[in-house]
Design a protein around this motif. Structure first.
Motif, PDB file in Angstrom:
ATOM      1  N   ALA A 188      23.006   3.619 -15.243  1.00  0.00           N
ATOM      2  CA  ALA A 188      23.476   3.032 -13.994  1.00  0.00           C
ATOM      3  C   ALA A 188      22.541   3.453 -12.872  1.00  0.00           C
ATOM      4  CB  ALA A 188      24.893   3.498 -13.703  1.00  0.00           C
ATOM      5  N   ILE A 189      22.253   2.513 -11.981  1.00  0.00           N
ATOM      6  CA  ILE A 189      21.316   2.767 -10.894  1.00  0.00           C
ATOM      7  C   ILE A 189      22.098   2.985  -9.609  1.00  0.00           C
ATOM      8  CG2 ILE A 189      19.318   1.892  -9.640  1.00  0.00           C
ATOM      9  CD1 ILE A 189      18.883  -0.045 -11.995  1.00  0.00           C
ATOM     10  N   ARG A 190      21.849   4.103  -8.959  1.00  0.00           N
ATOM     11  CA  ARG A 190      22.488   4.395  -7.682  1.00  0.00           C
ATOM     12  C   ARG A 190      21.378   4.671  -6.665  1.00  0.00           C
ATOM     13  NH1 ARG A 190      27.572   6.286  -6.010  1.00  0.00           N
ATOM     14  NH2 ARG A 190      27.538   7.560  -4.106  1.00  0.00           N
ATOM     15  N   LEU A 191      21.414   3.960  -5.560  1.00  0.00           N
ATOM     16  CA  LEU A 191      20.373   4.097  -4.542  1.00  0.00           C
ATOM     17  C   LEU A 191      21.011   3.995  -3.164  1.00  0.00           C
ATOM     18  CD1 LEU A 191      17.284   4.320  -3.987  1.00  0.00           C
ATOM     19  CD2 LEU A 191      17.243   1.809  -3.944  1.00  0.00           C
ATOM     20  N   ASP A 192      20.807   5.027  -2.356  1.00  0.00           N
ATOM     21  CA  ASP A 192      21.353   5.059  -0.994  1.00  0.00           C
ATOM     22  C   ASP A 192      22.856   4.814  -0.982  1.00  0.00           C
ATOM     23  OD1 ASP A 192      18.759   5.465  -0.054  1.00  0.00           O
ATOM     24  OD2 ASP A 192      18.406   3.317   0.227  1.00  0.00           O
ATOM     25  N   GLY A 193      23.528   5.391  -1.965  1.00  0.00           N
ATOM     26  CA  GLY A 193      24.983   5.283  -2.008  1.00  0.00           C
ATOM     27  C   GLY A 193      25.508   3.973  -2.559  1.00  0.00           C
ATOM     28  N   PRO A 239       7.480 -11.755   1.419  1.00  0.00           N
ATOM     29  CA  PRO A 239       8.414 -10.644   1.667  1.00  0.00           C
ATOM     30  C   PRO A 239       7.934  -9.793   2.845  1.00  0.00           C
ATOM     31  CG  PRO A 239       7.813 -10.770  -0.655  1.00  0.00           C
ATOM     32  CD  PRO A 239       6.885 -11.684   0.074  1.00  0.00           C
ATOM     33  N   SER A 240       8.863  -9.291   3.628  1.00  0.00           N
ATOM     34  CA  SER A 240       8.521  -8.410   4.741  1.00  0.00           C
ATOM     35  C   SER A 240       8.168  -7.021   4.206  1.00  0.00           C
ATOM     36  CB  SER A 240       9.696  -8.307   5.704  1.00  0.00           C
ATOM     37  OG  SER A 240      10.771  -7.609   5.091  1.00  0.00           O
ATOM     38  N   PRO A 241       7.483  -6.195   4.995  1.00  0.00           N
ATOM     39  CA  PRO A 241       7.200  -4.824   4.551  1.00  0.00           C
ATOM     40  C   PRO A 241       8.461  -4.055   4.172  1.00  0.00           C
ATOM     41  CG  PRO A 241       5.851  -5.367   6.449  1.00  0.00           C
ATOM     42  CD  PRO A 241       6.806  -6.515   6.270  1.00  0.00           C
ATOM     43  N   ALA A 242       9.543  -4.276   4.920  1.00  0.00           N
ATOM     44  CA  ALA A 242      10.794  -3.587   4.600  1.00  0.00           C
ATOM     45  C   ALA A 242      11.347  -4.051   3.255  1.00  0.00           C
ATOM     46  CB  ALA A 242      11.813  -3.827   5.706  1.00  0.00           C
ATOM     47  N   GLU A 243      11.249  -5.349   2.983  1.00  0.00           N
ATOM     48  CA  GLU A 243      11.740  -5.871   1.704  1.00  0.00           C
ATOM     49  C   GLU A 243      10.913  -5.328   0.536  1.00  0.00           C
ATOM     50  OE1 GLU A 243      13.585 -10.229   2.855  1.00  0.00           O
ATOM     51  OE2 GLU A 243      11.410  -9.995   2.779  1.00  0.00           O
ATOM     52  N   LEU A 244       9.609  -5.245   0.722  1.00  0.00           N
ATOM     53  CA  LEU A 244       8.758  -4.705  -0.330  1.00  0.00           C
ATOM     54  C   LEU A 244       9.059  -3.228  -0.587  1.00  0.00           C
ATOM     55  CD1 LEU A 244       5.359  -6.400   0.575  1.00  0.00           C
ATOM     56  CD2 LEU A 244       6.791  -6.879  -1.420  1.00  0.00           C
ATOM     57  N   ALA A 245       9.259  -2.469   0.502  1.00  0.00           N
ATOM     58  CA  ALA A 245       9.581  -1.046   0.347  1.00  0.00           C
ATOM     59  C   ALA A 245      10.905  -0.871  -0.397  1.00  0.00           C
ATOM     60  CB  ALA A 245       9.635  -0.375   1.717  1.00  0.00           C
ATOM     61  N   ARG A 246      11.883  -1.694  -0.062  1.00  0.00           N
ATOM     62  CA  ARG A 246      13.172  -1.631  -0.744  1.00  0.00           C
ATOM     63  C   ARG A 246      13.019  -1.981  -2.221  1.00  0.00           C
ATOM     64  NH1 ARG A 246      18.229   0.594  -0.820  1.00  0.00           N
ATOM     65  NH2 ARG A 246      19.725  -0.840  -1.763  1.00  0.00           N
ATOM     66  N   ALA A 247      12.223  -3.005  -2.514  1.00  0.00           N
ATOM     67  CA  ALA A 247      12.014  -3.401  -3.904  1.00  0.00           C
ATOM     68  C   ALA A 247      11.349  -2.288  -4.695  1.00  0.00           C
ATOM     69  CB  ALA A 247      11.171  -4.675  -3.960  1.00  0.00           C
ATOM     70  N   ARG A 248      10.368  -1.614  -4.097  1.00  0.00           N
ATOM     71  CA  ARG A 248       9.707  -0.503  -4.793  1.00  0.00           C
ATOM     72  C   ARG A 248      10.695   0.623  -5.092  1.00  0.00           C
ATOM     73  NH1 ARG A 248       5.823  -1.407  -0.569  1.00  0.00           N
ATOM     74  NH2 ARG A 248       4.120  -2.738  -1.325  1.00  0.00           N
ATOM     75  N   ALA A 249      11.565   0.891  -4.141  1.00  0.00           N
ATOM     76  CA  ALA A 249      12.553   1.945  -4.341  1.00  0.00           C
ATOM     77  C   ALA A 249      13.530   1.578  -5.454  1.00  0.00           C
ATOM     78  CB  ALA A 249      13.304   2.206  -3.042  1.00  0.00           C
ATOM     79  N   ILE A 250      13.934   0.320  -5.509  1.00  0.00           N
ATOM     80  CA  ILE A 250      14.862  -0.118  -6.555  1.00  0.00           C
ATOM     81  C   ILE A 250      14.206  -0.021  -7.922  1.00  0.00           C
ATOM     82  CG2 ILE A 250      16.026  -2.156  -7.488  1.00  0.00           C
ATOM     83  CD1 ILE A 250      16.615  -2.991  -4.597  1.00  0.00           C
ATOM     84  N   VAL A 251      12.957  -0.479  -8.032  1.00  0.00           N
ATOM     85  CA  VAL A 251      12.257  -0.430  -9.313  1.00  0.00           C
ATOM     86  C   VAL A 251      12.046   1.016  -9.760  1.00  0.00           C
ATOM     87  CG1 VAL A 251      10.067  -0.926 -10.462  1.00  0.00           C
ATOM     88  CG2 VAL A 251      11.169  -2.677  -9.048  1.00  0.00           C
ATOM     89  N   ALA A 252      11.673   1.879  -8.825  1.00  0.00           N
ATOM     90  CA  ALA A 252      11.480   3.294  -9.170  1.00  0.00           C
ATOM     91  C   ALA A 252      12.774   3.916  -9.669  1.00  0.00           C
ATOM     92  CB  ALA A 252      10.949   4.056  -7.953  1.00  0.00           C
ATOM     93  N   ALA A 253      13.887   3.611  -9.006  1.00  0.00           N
ATOM     94  CA  ALA A 253      15.179   4.150  -9.435  1.00  0.00           C
ATOM     95  C   ALA A 253      15.571   3.611 -10.800  1.00  0.00           C
ATOM     96  CB  ALA A 253      16.248   3.800  -8.394  1.00  0.00           C
ATOM     97  N   ALA A 254      15.305   2.315 -11.043  1.00  0.00           N
ATOM     98  CA  ALA A 254      15.642   1.720 -12.341  1.00  0.00           C
ATOM     99  C   ALA A 254      14.806   2.338 -13.450  1.00  0.00           C
ATOM    100  CB  ALA A 254      15.427   0.213 -12.290  1.00  0.00           C
ATOM    101  N   ASP A 255      13.519   2.533 -13.181  1.00  0.00           N
ATOM    102  CA  ASP A 255      12.648   3.132 -14.202  1.00  0.00           C
ATOM    103  C   ASP A 255      13.048   4.576 -14.502  1.00  0.00           C
ATOM    104  OD1 ASP A 255      11.239   0.784 -14.366  1.00  0.00           O
ATOM    105  OD2 ASP A 255       9.586   1.450 -13.083  1.00  0.00           O
ATOM    106  N   ALA A 256      13.568   5.261 -13.502  1.00  0.00           N
ATOM    107  CA  ALA A 256      13.923   6.672 -13.683  1.00  0.00           C
ATOM    108  C   ALA A 256      15.118   6.854 -14.608  1.00  0.00           C
ATOM    109  CB  ALA A 256      14.212   7.315 -12.335  1.00  0.00           C
ATOM    110  N   VAL A 257      16.041   5.893 -14.597  1.00  0.00           N
ATOM    111  CA  VAL A 257      17.250   6.042 -15.409  1.00  0.00           C
ATOM    112  C   VAL A 257      17.147   5.332 -16.752  1.00  0.00           C
ATOM    113  CG1 VAL A 257      18.688   6.315 -13.363  1.00  0.00           C
ATOM    114  CG2 VAL A 257      18.407   4.045 -14.382  1.00  0.00           C
TER     115      VAL A 257
END
Length: 268
Positions: A245-250, A222-240
């Motif tokens: 429902a998960i909403r990230l960057d619209g 995975p590229s650094p950008a893909e890893l950063a995106r994955a971390r953001a998705i997991v963090a958002a999922a864990d938060a809810v």
């Protein structure tokens, strides 16, 4: 899962240690295409001697195909506990794979090299065979066997590649290993081929030169950008939580997307 599998001719034993030092996930000592018939018995003994001194190394062997005059003698190599994997060319039936699997030592993996029309058709059967951890695509031989044209071989082999990916997923084995890039003097072609392999769902690639290893490892990671995106998705999922429902960057992120992100971060 083997990302990079580097073929080495077994009649060139001076290259064995150099191949290991190049850093592939698996060095495949090749008894099939790379060795002339008269040289196969001596090459087999070279493998036997090398394995005795390299226990624990990631060393595999490509046997000669079942039905050839060398196959039964090749099976004697499977008694070595130092063998990490065995690749069977022209793999077409689970029965043949079971014969090989029955001779493997504990911990050794079986990699069917699928390179015929019948092998592609039976991909799920092969992936479900005992001791199989990953399928591999023999693209050059498959093109010949299937009678595919030379003008756009990647497009012509799209169905075959996708069938291997789907069969692997259905059988619960690792994503398959794509075929070789034969142009050794064009690094851009290797990079492009690896990108295509990853886009189609492959997890590894066969290599025929050490210089291909680094592009394979880099291109399949995975590229650094893909890893950063994955971390953001997991963090958002864990938060809810599990039911939110998960909403990230619209954008609405559903559960399969979140699960893919988790797998990426886990290295799978």
């Amino acid at each position: 899962m083997f990302r990079s599998c580097l073929f080495v001719p077994t009649d060139r034993p001076e290259r064995f240690a150099k191949a290991l030092a190049a850093g592939p996930d698996l060095v495949i000592l090749d008894l099939e295409d790379a060795v002339q018939p008269a040289a196969k018995p001596a090459a087999r003994e070279q493998i036997r001697a090398f394995l005795q001194g390299h226990s624990g190394a990631r060393v595999g062997v490509r046997l000669n195909a079942a039905g050839t005059e060398w196959f039964q003698d090749d099976l004697s190599l499977l008694a070595s506990p130092a063998l990490a994997a065995v690749m069977l060319p022209k793999a077409e039936t689970a029965e043949t794979l079971a014969e090989v699997a029955g001779r493997l030592q504990a911990g050794a993996a079986l990699i069917p090299l699928v390179e015929t029309a019948l092998g592609i058709w039976n991909a799920l059967e092969l992936a479900r065979a005992p001791r199989v951890v990953q399928l591999a695509f023999g693209s050059v031989d498959f093109q010949l066997d299937a009678g595919l044209p030379d003008d756009d071989p990647d497009r012509a082999m799209l169905y075959a590649r996708s069938r291997l990916v789907l069969a692997s997923a259905a059988a619960g084995v690792a994503a398959p290993i794509d075929g070789v890039t034969v142009d050794l003097d064009d690094p851009a072609r290797t990079t492009a081929d690896v990108a295509q392999s990853r886009a189609l769902g492959f997890g590894g690639k066969l290599c025929i030169h050490p210089r291909q290893i680094a592009p394979v490892h880099e291109g399949l990671a995975p590229s650094p950008a893909e890893l950063a995106r994955a971390r953001a998705i997991v963090a958002a999922a864990d938060a809810v939580g599990a039911n939110g429902a998960i909403r990230l960057d619209g954008k609405l992120i559903d559960r399969p997307v979140a699960e893919r992100a988790r797998r990426m971060l886990a290295g799978g």
